[in-house]
Motif scaffolding. Sequence first.
Motif, PDB file in Angstrom:
ATOM      1  N   ALA A 114       0.823  -1.205   0.000  1.00  0.00           N
ATOM      2  CA  ALA A 114       0.000   0.000   0.000  1.00  0.00           C
ATOM      3  C   ALA A 114       0.859   1.259   0.000  1.00  0.00           C
ATOM      4  CB  ALA A 114      -0.932  -0.005   1.211  1.00  0.00           C
ATOM      5  N   ALA A 115       1.934   1.249   0.794  1.00  0.00           N
ATOM      6  CA  ALA A 115       2.806   2.421   0.867  1.00  0.00           C
ATOM      7  C   ALA A 115       3.456   2.695  -0.488  1.00  0.00           C
ATOM      8  CB  ALA A 115       3.874   2.211   1.937  1.00  0.00           C
ATOM      9  N   LEU A 116       3.891   1.639  -1.177  1.00  0.00           N
ATOM     10  CA  LEU A 116       4.502   1.815  -2.492  1.00  0.00           C
ATOM     11  C   LEU A 116       3.461   2.262  -3.522  1.00  0.00           C
ATOM     12  CD1 LEU A 116       6.858   1.668  -4.416  1.00  0.00           C
ATOM     13  CD2 LEU A 116       6.508  -0.816  -4.594  1.00  0.00           C
ATOM     14  N   ALA A 117       2.291   1.634  -3.492  1.00  0.00           N
ATOM     15  CA  ALA A 117       1.237   2.008  -4.435  1.00  0.00           C
ATOM     16  C   ALA A 117       0.827   3.464  -4.250  1.00  0.00           C
ATOM     17  CB  ALA A 117       0.033   1.094  -4.267  1.00  0.00           C
ATOM     18  N   ALA A 118       0.809   3.937  -3.014  1.00  0.00           N
ATOM     19  CA  ALA A 118       0.398   5.313  -2.734  1.00  0.00           C
ATOM     20  C   ALA A 118       1.316   6.335  -3.392  1.00  0.00           C
ATOM     21  CB  ALA A 118       0.337   5.556  -1.227  1.00  0.00           C
ATOM     22  N   THR A 119       2.573   5.958  -3.628  1.00  0.00           N
ATOM     23  CA  THR A 119       3.498   6.888  -4.289  1.00  0.00           C
ATOM     24  C   THR A 119       3.146   7.086  -5.760  1.00  0.00           C
ATOM     25  OG1 THR A 119       5.108   5.183  -4.928  1.00  0.00           O
ATOM     26  CG2 THR A 119       5.347   6.152  -2.734  1.00  0.00           C
ATOM     27  N   HIS A 120       2.265   6.251  -6.289  1.00  0.00           N
ATOM     28  CA  HIS A 120       1.835   6.370  -7.686  1.00  0.00           C
ATOM     29  C   HIS A 120       0.477   7.078  -7.803  1.00  0.00           C
ATOM     30  CE1 HIS A 120       5.001   3.796  -9.469  1.00  0.00           C
ATOM     31  NE2 HIS A 120       5.027   3.300  -8.249  1.00  0.00           N
ATOM     32  N   VAL A 121       0.031   7.690  -6.715  1.00  0.00           N
ATOM     33  CA  VAL A 121      -1.196   8.490  -6.725  1.00  0.00           C
ATOM     34  C   VAL A 121      -0.791   9.956  -6.704  1.00  0.00           C
ATOM     35  CG1 VAL A 121      -3.332   9.041  -5.519  1.00  0.00           C
ATOM     36  CG2 VAL A 121      -2.490   6.687  -5.531  1.00  0.00           C
ATOM     37  N   ALA A 122      -0.965  10.622  -7.825  1.00  0.00           N
ATOM     38  CA  ALA A 122      -0.521  12.009  -7.958  1.00  0.00           C
ATOM     39  C   ALA A 122      -1.524  12.972  -7.335  1.00  0.00           C
ATOM     40  CB  ALA A 122      -0.334  12.347  -9.434  1.00  0.00           C
ATOM     41  N   PRO A 123      -1.056  14.136  -6.847  1.00  0.00           N
ATOM     42  CA  PRO A 123      -1.981  15.167  -6.348  1.00  0.00           C
ATOM     43  C   PRO A 123      -2.978  15.566  -7.435  1.00  0.00           C
ATOM     44  CG  PRO A 123       0.280  15.696  -5.756  1.00  0.00           C
ATOM     45  CD  PRO A 123       0.357  14.546  -6.714  1.00  0.00           C
ATOM     46  N   GLY A 124      -4.229  15.705  -7.047  1.00  0.00           N
ATOM     47  CA  GLY A 124      -5.256  16.107  -7.998  1.00  0.00           C
ATOM     48  C   GLY A 124      -5.767  15.000  -8.888  1.00  0.00           C
ATOM     49  N   ALA A 125      -5.300  13.769  -8.678  1.00  0.00           N
ATOM     50  CA  ALA A 125      -5.693  12.649  -9.538  1.00  0.00           C
ATOM     51  C   ALA A 125      -7.094  12.166  -9.206  1.00  0.00           C
ATOM     52  CB  ALA A 125      -4.701  11.500  -9.393  1.00  0.00           C
ATOM     53  N   THR A 126      -7.684  11.493 -10.162  1.00  0.00           N
ATOM     54  CA  THR A 126      -8.931  10.753  -9.945  1.00  0.00           C
ATOM     55  C   THR A 126      -8.596   9.273 -10.073  1.00  0.00           C
ATOM     56  OG1 THR A 126     -10.348  12.514 -10.802  1.00  0.00           O
ATOM     57  CG2 THR A 126     -11.254  10.285 -10.823  1.00  0.00           C
ATOM     58  N   VAL A 127      -8.741   8.537  -8.983  1.00  0.00           N
ATOM     59  CA  VAL A 127      -8.325   7.136  -8.969  1.00  0.00           C
ATOM     60  C   VAL A 127      -9.495   6.230  -8.602  1.00  0.00           C
ATOM     61  CG1 VAL A 127      -5.942   7.723  -8.409  1.00  0.00           C
ATOM     62  CG2 VAL A 127      -7.551   7.200  -6.560  1.00  0.00           C
ATOM     63  N   LEU A 128      -9.388   5.001  -9.057  1.00  0.00           N
ATOM     64  CA  LEU A 128     -10.402   3.984  -8.807  1.00  0.00           C
ATOM     65  C   LEU A 128      -9.810   2.926  -7.895  1.00  0.00           C
ATOM     66  CD1 LEU A 128     -13.165   2.696  -9.470  1.00  0.00           C
ATOM     67  CD2 LEU A 128     -12.120   1.749 -11.537  1.00  0.00           C
ATOM     68  N   LEU A 129     -10.439   2.694  -6.771  1.00  0.00           N
ATOM     69  CA  LEU A 129      -9.999   1.674  -5.827  1.00  0.00           C
ATOM     70  C   LEU A 129     -10.959   0.499  -5.858  1.00  0.00           C
ATOM     71  CD1 LEU A 129      -8.870   3.653  -2.644  1.00  0.00           C
ATOM     72  CD2 LEU A 129      -7.601   3.165  -4.746  1.00  0.00           C
ATOM     73  N   ASP A 130     -10.433  -0.678  -6.135  1.00  0.00           N
ATOM     74  CA  ASP A 130     -11.191  -1.916  -6.166  1.00  0.00           C
ATOM     75  C   ASP A 130     -11.517  -2.359  -4.735  1.00  0.00           C
ATOM     76  OD1 ASP A 130     -12.326  -4.260  -7.153  1.00  0.00           O
ATOM     77  OD2 ASP A 130     -10.406  -5.212  -7.624  1.00  0.00           O
ATOM     78  N   ALA A 131     -12.251  -3.453  -4.619  1.00  0.00           N
ATOM     79  CA  ALA A 131     -12.474  -4.076  -3.317  1.00  0.00           C
ATOM     80  C   ALA A 131     -11.247  -4.896  -2.932  1.00  0.00           C
ATOM     81  CB  ALA A 131     -13.718  -4.955  -3.374  1.00  0.00           C
ATOM     82  N   GLY A 132     -11.224  -5.397  -1.701  1.00  0.00           N
ATOM     83  CA  GLY A 132     -10.147  -6.273  -1.252  1.00  0.00           C
ATOM     84  C   GLY A 132      -9.348  -5.683  -0.117  1.00  0.00           C
ATOM     85  N   SER A 133      -8.686  -6.569   0.628  1.00  0.00           N
ATOM     86  CA  SER A 133      -7.968  -6.142   1.826  1.00  0.00           C
ATOM     87  C   SER A 133      -6.716  -5.342   1.504  1.00  0.00           C
ATOM     88  CB  SER A 133      -7.602  -7.366   2.674  1.00  0.00           C
ATOM     89  OG  SER A 133      -6.835  -8.296   1.919  1.00  0.00           O
ATOM     90  N   THR A 134      -6.014  -5.670   0.421  1.00  0.00           N
ATOM     91  CA  THR A 134      -4.801  -4.927   0.086  1.00  0.00           C
ATOM     92  C   THR A 134      -5.142  -3.542  -0.434  1.00  0.00           C
ATOM     93  OG1 THR A 134      -3.800  -7.057  -0.509  1.00  0.00           O
ATOM     94  CG2 THR A 134      -2.583  -5.072  -1.085  1.00  0.00           C
ATOM     95  N   VAL A 135      -6.201  -3.432  -1.214  1.00  0.00           N
ATOM     96  CA  VAL A 135      -6.628  -2.113  -1.701  1.00  0.00           C
ATOM     97  C   VAL A 135      -7.159  -1.276  -0.539  1.00  0.00           C
ATOM     98  CG1 VAL A 135      -8.071  -0.872  -3.339  1.00  0.00           C
ATOM     99  CG2 VAL A 135      -7.102  -3.080  -3.976  1.00  0.00           C
ATOM    100  N   ALA A 136      -7.807  -1.924   0.431  1.00  0.00           N
ATOM    101  CA  ALA A 136      -8.246  -1.193   1.623  1.00  0.00           C
ATOM    102  C   ALA A 136      -7.045  -0.630   2.384  1.00  0.00           C
ATOM    103  CB  ALA A 136      -9.072  -2.100   2.526  1.00  0.00           C
ATOM    104  N   ALA A 137      -5.935  -1.394   2.390  1.00  0.00           N
ATOM    105  CA  ALA A 137      -4.705  -0.887   3.011  1.00  0.00           C
ATOM    106  C   ALA A 137      -4.195   0.342   2.258  1.00  0.00           C
ATOM    107  CB  ALA A 137      -3.639  -1.973   3.036  1.00  0.00           C
ATOM    108  N   LEU A 138      -4.345   0.346   0.943  1.00  0.00           N
ATOM    109  CA  LEU A 138      -3.981   1.534   0.162  1.00  0.00           C
ATOM    110  C   LEU A 138      -4.854   2.723   0.557  1.00  0.00           C
ATOM    111  CD1 LEU A 138      -2.651   3.152  -2.102  1.00  0.00           C
ATOM    112  CD2 LEU A 138      -4.215   2.043  -3.715  1.00  0.00           C
ATOM    113  N   ALA A 139      -6.149   2.496   0.742  1.00  0.00           N
ATOM    114  CA  ALA A 139      -7.029   3.585   1.176  1.00  0.00           C
ATOM    115  C   ALA A 139      -6.521   4.201   2.476  1.00  0.00           C
ATOM    116  CB  ALA A 139      -8.460   3.068   1.342  1.00  0.00           C
ATOM    117  N   ARG A 140      -6.084   3.360   3.411  1.00  0.00           N
ATOM    118  CA  ARG A 140      -5.535   3.889   4.669  1.00  0.00           C
ATOM    119  C   ARG A 140      -4.274   4.694   4.412  1.00  0.00           C
ATOM    120  NH1 ARG A 140      -7.391  -1.125   6.345  1.00  0.00           N
ATOM    121  NH2 ARG A 140      -5.392  -2.159   6.054  1.00  0.00           N
ATOM    122  N   ALA A 141      -3.471   4.247   3.449  1.00  0.00           N
ATOM    123  CA  ALA A 141      -2.205   4.931   3.152  1.00  0.00           C
ATOM    124  C   ALA A 141      -2.416   6.282   2.477  1.00  0.00           C
ATOM    125  CB  ALA A 141      -1.330   4.042   2.268  1.00  0.00           C
ATOM    126  N   LEU A 142      -3.617   6.543   1.968  1.00  0.00           N
ATOM    127  CA  LEU A 142      -3.888   7.800   1.274  1.00  0.00           C
ATOM    128  C   LEU A 142      -4.320   8.916   2.221  1.00  0.00           C
ATOM    129  CD1 LEU A 142      -5.727   6.494  -1.935  1.00  0.00           C
ATOM    130  CD2 LEU A 142      -3.344   7.257  -1.696  1.00  0.00           C
TER     131      LEU A 142
END
Length: 258
Positions: free
Chosen positions: A82-110
């Motif tokens: 999640a921490a690594l994936a979060a570095t690929h979310v740019a400011p001002g971006a529109t992103v789509l988050l799927d279901a699942g426990s790992t993607v939920a961890a990304l949501a926390r990292a954002l």
Amino acid sequence: MTSAAARARRETIVALAQESGLAGVDELSTRFVVSPSTIRRDLARLTADGRLARTYGGAMAPPEAPLHRRTAQAPEAKRAIAALAATHVAPGATVLLDAGSTVAALARALHGGRDDLTVVTPSLSAVLELGGAEGVHVTCLGGHYRPLSHAFVGPLTEAALERMTFDAAFLGTDGVSPELGICEAGAEQIRLKELMARRSRRVYVLADAAKLGRAPFHAWAPWQPGWTLVTDATADPDQVSALRTRGVEVLLAEPVVN
């Protein structure tokens, strides 16, 4: 009373089903040198115990685990991914988050340090994680609710997605195969993931190392050009090499240091 040999045989049947996704009665009968009726009794017992889901003539891997159980698996690896994936979310971006426990961890990292980020998701877990986060605008996709994944699927979800585009999509998965792609429990979920990918400029698949080489179910989305797999640094080098040979970019996440 169940013999030690029968208990050992049943444990092996469960392990085989988890590895291959399907073990036939005749195959198991030959492997263990017992009668087909003995194997059928084993499968009936394992099914009654909730350890296998039966199909005609064979046994599938255990039914899809609920989200709370998956969340408890490999938490450190998921946090690193999640921490690594979060570095690929740019400011001002529109992103789509799927279901699942790992993607939920990304949501926390954002949480925190985000500037005008828009998140669209069918996942209630992601909505709850980001609903009050400063600088994050959240849109929840409705549809048919799946309690196992705490997320929405189906025609209404797909219809909403058809009217949006995204800078990046972050997909979860139950299994990863260099040859087959990413695995889910059913065709409805796979269809939704493929639509998510088509509506997104970049696609990231988030999967801890234990999922590489696994085929727990029989619904697959093939790899597409430009997809990136984000996994953890304990990933099997042979699996990583096979994925890269197929043209999949693979990012390896190191453990997060507090």
